[in-house]
Scaffold this motif. Structure first.
Motif, PDB file in Angstrom:
ATOM      1  N   GLU A 168     -87.515 -72.333 -11.563  1.00 40.50           N
ATOM      2  CA  GLU A 168     -88.398 -72.981 -12.549  1.00 40.50           C
ATOM      3  C   GLU A 168     -87.863 -74.355 -12.934  1.00 40.50           C
ATOM      4  N   GLU A 169     -86.550 -74.461 -13.136  1.00 38.57           N
ATOM      5  CA  GLU A 169     -85.952 -75.750 -13.488  1.00 38.57           C
ATOM      6  C   GLU A 169     -85.997 -76.720 -12.315  1.00 38.57           C
ATOM      7  N   VAL A 175     -91.322 -82.101 -10.488  1.00 37.37           N
ATOM      8  CA  VAL A 175     -92.514 -82.659 -11.142  1.00 37.37           C
ATOM      9  C   VAL A 175     -92.138 -83.902 -11.945  1.00 37.37           C
ATOM     10  N   ALA A 176     -91.015 -83.847 -12.646  1.00 35.74           N
ATOM     11  CA  ALA A 176     -90.587 -84.992 -13.457  1.00 35.74           C
ATOM     12  C   ALA A 176     -90.290 -86.209 -12.591  1.00 35.74           C
ATOM     13  N   ALA A 230     -96.934 -81.820  -7.507  1.00 35.28           N
ATOM     14  CA  ALA A 230     -97.953 -81.764  -8.560  1.00 35.28           C
ATOM     15  C   ALA A 230     -97.587 -80.701  -9.596  1.00 35.28           C
ATOM     16  N   ALA A 231     -98.017 -80.920 -10.818  1.00 35.71           N
ATOM     17  CA  ALA A 231     -97.738 -79.993 -11.917  1.00 35.71           C
ATOM     18  C   ALA A 231     -98.584 -78.744 -11.786  1.00 35.71           C
ATOM     19  N   GLU A 232     -97.956 -77.588 -12.051  1.00 40.24           N
ATOM     20  CA  GLU A 232     -98.671 -76.315 -11.964  1.00 40.24           C
ATOM     21  C   GLU A 232     -98.622 -75.533 -13.267  1.00 40.24           C
ATOM     22  N   ALA A 281     -97.787 -80.729 -19.280  1.00 42.53           N
ATOM     23  CA  ALA A 281     -97.529 -81.468 -20.515  1.00 42.53           C
ATOM     24  C   ALA A 281     -96.546 -82.603 -20.260  1.00 42.53           C
ATOM     25  N   TRP A 282     -95.496 -82.355 -19.464  1.00 47.26           N
ATOM     26  CA  TRP A 282     -94.525 -83.407 -19.177  1.00 47.26           C
ATOM     27  C   TRP A 282     -95.159 -84.524 -18.344  1.00 47.26           C
ATOM     28  N   SER A 283     -95.999 -84.171 -17.393  1.00 43.81           N
ATOM     29  CA  SER A 283     -96.693 -85.183 -16.591  1.00 43.81           C
ATOM     30  C   SER A 283     -97.602 -86.040 -17.469  1.00 43.81           C
TER      31      SER A 283
END
Length: 121
Positions: free
Chosen positions: A59-60, A66-67, A72-74, A80-82
């Motif tokens: 997960e990290e 993503v950061a 892509a964010a899932e 939220a971070w994107s």
């Protein structure tokens, strides 16, 4: 220099007073859930991005990818971070009216002494 502990980072709330001086929830950019996720996980993500700590779980590793913009964010925190990154890295608007109408050069009078100017009431 003090070492960074993972548990301390998880407990530490994340704030960005430069871009969001009144907090994420009061900005109008994020939903309540997104602002809670940013506050809870933001410190951990910034530590992962800066290299202070290494990712321990899948997960990290996914959050770090993503950061960095590698995937892509899932998950909701990734989304939220994107969204946060997109908001703080958007181009700044200089003026909604375009360039200024007058410049300093427009007010300068070439070849005229200031003593010769007479203002009448």
């Amino acid at each position: 220099m003090a070492t960074v502990n993972r548990e301390q980072l998880i407990k530490k709330p994340f704030n960005d007073f430069k871009n969001y001086p009144y907090g994420f929830a009061r900005s109008g950019d994020f939903s309540i859930r997104e602002s809670e996720l940013l506050g809870k996980h933001g410190s951990l993500i910034t530590a992962l991005m800066s290299g202070e700590i290494e990712p321990e779980s899948a997960e990290e590793q996914s959050l770090l990818a993503v950061a960095r913009g590698e995937k892509a964010a899932e998950t909701p925190i990734e989304k939220a971070w994107s969204k946060y990154q997109a908001r703080i890295n958007r181009p700044k608007v200089g003026s909604m009216y375009g360039r200024s109408r007058y410049t300093d050069e427009a007010f300068e009078m070439s070849g005229v002494d200031d003593d010769d100017i007479v203002v009448e009431d």
